[in-house]
Design an enzyme around this catalytic site. Structure first.
Site, PDB file in Angstrom:
ATOM      1  N   LYS A  27     -54.942  30.738  74.113  1.00  0.00           N
ATOM      2  CA  LYS A  27     -54.035  30.881  75.257  1.00  0.00           C
ATOM      3  C   LYS A  27     -53.363  32.249  75.268  1.00  0.00           C
ATOM      4  O   LYS A  27     -52.516  32.513  76.115  1.00  0.00           O
ATOM      5  CB  LYS A  27     -52.967  29.786  75.212  1.00  0.00           C
ATOM      6  CG  LYS A  27     -53.526  28.371  75.275  1.00  0.00           C
ATOM      7  CD  LYS A  27     -52.430  27.343  75.038  1.00  0.00           C
ATOM      8  CE  LYS A  27     -53.013  25.942  74.899  1.00  0.00           C
ATOM      9  NZ  LYS A  27     -52.023  24.990  74.385  1.00  0.00           N
ATOM     10  N   ARG A  64     -67.242  29.890  52.733  1.00  0.00           N
ATOM     11  CA  ARG A  64     -66.876  29.927  51.315  1.00  0.00           C
ATOM     12  C   ARG A  64     -65.376  30.122  51.096  1.00  0.00           C
ATOM     13  O   ARG A  64     -64.742  29.367  50.360  1.00  0.00           O
ATOM     14  CB  ARG A  64     -67.649  31.043  50.601  1.00  0.00           C
ATOM     15  CG  ARG A  64     -69.067  30.724  50.263  1.00  0.00           C
ATOM     16  CD  ARG A  64     -69.896  31.990  50.188  1.00  0.00           C
ATOM     17  NE  ARG A  64     -69.901  32.647  51.486  1.00  0.00           N
ATOM     18  CZ  ARG A  64     -70.687  32.272  52.490  1.00  0.00           C
ATOM     19  NH1 ARG A  64     -71.535  31.309  52.315  1.00  0.00           N
ATOM     20  NH2 ARG A  64     -70.627  32.870  53.653  1.00  0.00           N
ATOM     21  N   THR A  65     -64.830  31.148  51.701  1.00  0.00           N
ATOM     22  CA  THR A  65     -63.430  31.467  51.419  1.00  0.00           C
ATOM     23  C   THR A  65     -62.517  30.329  51.868  1.00  0.00           C
ATOM     24  O   THR A  65     -61.629  29.887  51.136  1.00  0.00           O
ATOM     25  CB  THR A  65     -63.038  32.781  52.131  1.00  0.00           C
ATOM     26  OG1 THR A  65     -63.939  33.803  51.725  1.00  0.00           O
ATOM     27  CG2 THR A  65     -61.625  33.188  51.765  1.00  0.00           C
ATOM     28  N   ARG A 113     -57.282  34.929  57.553  1.00  0.00           N
ATOM     29  CA  ARG A 113     -58.435  35.795  57.829  1.00  0.00           C
ATOM     30  C   ARG A 113     -58.368  36.190  59.290  1.00  0.00           C
ATOM     31  O   ARG A 113     -58.131  35.341  60.163  1.00  0.00           O
ATOM     32  CB  ARG A 113     -59.760  35.107  57.554  1.00  0.00           C
ATOM     33  CG  ARG A 113     -60.937  35.970  58.056  1.00  0.00           C
ATOM     34  CD  ARG A 113     -62.258  35.509  57.590  1.00  0.00           C
ATOM     35  NE  ARG A 113     -62.419  35.748  56.164  1.00  0.00           N
ATOM     36  CZ  ARG A 113     -63.554  35.564  55.497  1.00  0.00           C
ATOM     37  NH1 ARG A 113     -64.610  35.126  56.138  1.00  0.00           N
ATOM     38  NH2 ARG A 113     -63.610  35.798  54.214  1.00  0.00           N
ATOM     39  N   HIS A 116     -60.317  42.365  51.009  1.00  0.00           N
ATOM     40  CA  HIS A 116     -60.549  40.953  50.707  1.00  0.00           C
ATOM     41  C   HIS A 116     -60.198  40.760  49.222  1.00  0.00           C
ATOM     42  O   HIS A 116     -61.074  40.561  48.384  1.00  0.00           O
ATOM     43  CB  HIS A 116     -62.022  40.609  50.982  1.00  0.00           C
ATOM     44  CG  HIS A 116     -62.309  39.137  51.060  1.00  0.00           C
ATOM     45  ND1 HIS A 116     -61.382  38.164  50.713  1.00  0.00           N
ATOM     46  CD2 HIS A 116     -63.427  38.465  51.441  1.00  0.00           C
ATOM     47  CE1 HIS A 116     -61.927  36.970  50.894  1.00  0.00           C
ATOM     48  NE2 HIS A 116     -63.166  37.125  51.332  1.00  0.00           N
TER      49      HIS A 116
END
Lengths: 304, 155
Positions: free
Chosen positions: A81, A52-53, A102, A130
């Protein structure tokens, strides 16, 4: 509203909230001119899975006329890496005008913001914050029941639920009565309770919904996360107590809205979807105008 | 007990630091903050639960050949807000100061939240806001009140 970065809901004043929500309402009514952001590129850095985000930021930028560049999954990126987050954002800031981040670690967005000049928008940092979810949550609340004399129940995993941490802080701007409903083991973390206490917020904590359901305007449900429990039986016992059904909502106000940041598992029964209470899908859709408004305000434009 | 008796309990040092007016029973925590466990060979004298007009009981820590850094003083202030720091050179007190609780402490406390970005392999120092009754990580908001010295960052 002029913030260089949006890291935490704590940054948001009542005026900031009203500005974003008013702009989002305008955008929802009348889509903006898409030419202004034709040369604008938003970088999407999602170190955790997100549907969603991530998609709503992608969609919001494109609906403003801009484009996005996407880091892809951690597995397919240089992170695999061993590159540090600090290096990653320093590189990607050369590719984009703003970054949406995120990350699984708390404080990641704040740290990243110290290494770049372009705006960073925190799209979730571990169990931390959030803030853009909070803005769309507030938009949904304002559109449905308003902020005056608001009584909200916030239920589920309050300890690790970052949407809850952001929302509870933002709600102090509107003097809401906040009822926190959770198992003892998943109470709000000490830092959030500390902030709410310092602000003098009107909050109460409960282990069951029965006492307060009839007083609520909003019931905000979050997923009790199975992975947090070492014992499956313990999870089942707790999760079962926090299941919202259409039958249960018979005792609620007619105007009560049920919200959820999604994804849900079984904490809201499908039969709730058919009731007037259900707002969680609209809530998710509201992410588009709200994130368009936020990008517009943060990137400094005045779309018409 | 005379003043001389008290002095004898904690012998004088030639050069170093005397940390006085530490709350009774906290001396070992002060040593932990300074990273002193005896293995470094420093001469250390400790007086514990010495009668004190101001505190009732106090601890005194004397460390030979070690002058405290500001960071060390800052952290000591968190557990001993009334402490005084005396710098000794050639048996004389050349500098005497009281600790002042800072607003922020950097690098000296390791965040106990294992999921905090400061515990990852990133170029960032730990930073804690100082609260009235503890400290709070600037990055992840974790509040530490109890067992603060358990989280002192060591090299």
């Amino acid at each position: 509203m002029r913030h260089d970065h949006l890291i935490s809901a704590k940054q948001l004043s009542r005026a900031d909230i009203d500005t974003v929500l008013d702009r989002a309402a305008d955008i929802a009514r009348s889509p903006p001119d898409v030419n202004q952001y034709a040369d604008t590129i938003l970088g999407l850095l999602f170190f955790e899975p997100s549907t969603r985000t991530k998609m709503s930021f992608d969609s919001a930028m494109k609906r403003l006329g801009g484009t996005t560049v996407d880091m892809g999954t951690v597995e397919s990126s240089s992170v695999k890496k061993g590159e540090s987050l600090a290096d990653t954002v320093r590189v990607i800031e050369g590719y984009a005008d703003a970054l949406v981040l995120r990350h699984p670690s708390e404080g990641a967005a704040k740290m990243a913001s110290e290494f770049v000049d372009v705006p960073i928008i925190n799209a979730g940092d571990g169990a931390g914050q959030h803030p853009t979810q909070t803005l769309l949550d507030l938009y949904t609340i304002r559109e449905n029941v308003g902020f005056d004399d608001l009584s909200i129940g916030i239920m589920g995993d309050l300890k690790y639920g970052r949407t809850v941490h952001s929302l509870s802080h933002a709600l102090t701007n509107v003097d809401a009565r906040q009822h926190f409903i959770s198992p003892e083991s998943l109470r709000l973390p000490r830092s959030v309770r500390y902030d709410l206490h310092e602000i003098g917020a009107n909050v109460r904590e409960h282990t069951g919904l029965d006492d307060v359901l009839s007083t609520l305007d909003v019931l905000y449900v979050t997923r009790i996360q199975r992975e947090r429990f070492p014992d499956e039986n313990e999870y089942r016992q707790v999760a079962g107590q926090y299941r919202i059904t259409a039958e249960l909502l018979a005792d609620a106000n007619d105007d009560l809205i049920v919200m959820h940041p999604l994804p849900r598992v079984d904490e809201i029964a499908p039969d709730v979807d058919e009731t007037e209470h259900a707002q969680y899908f609209q809530q998710a859709h509201n992410g588009i105008p709200v994130r368009m408004a936020l990008l517009d305000l943060m990137l400094g434009g005045e779309t018409q | 007990m005379s003043e001389n008796d008290r002095e004898l309990r904690v012998s004088k040092i030639r050069n170093g630091t005397v940390i006085d007016h530490v709350p009774g029973g906290q001396a070992l925590k002060v040593l932990a903050i300074l990273g002193i466990d005896g293995s470094g060979g420093e001469a250390v004298s400790i007086g514990m639960n010495v009668p004190s007009e101001k505190l009732g009981r106090k601890d005194i820590v004397k460390v030979e050949s070690h002058e405290l850094s500001q960071n060390e003083v800052d952290v000591i202030s968190l557990i001993a807000p009334e402490a005084s720091i005396n710098i000794i050179r050639d048996f004389d007190v050349v500098e005497k100061s009281r600790v002042i609780r800072p607003d922020l402490v950097t690098e000296v406390i390791a965040c106990p939240n294992r999921n905090c970005i400061t515990t990852r392999n990133e170029p960032v120092d730990s930073e804690f806001d100082v609260l009235e009754d503890g400290v709070r990580c600037v990055y992840c908001d974790t509040i530490v009140r109890e067992d603060l010295t358990d989280h002192i960052a060591t090299d």
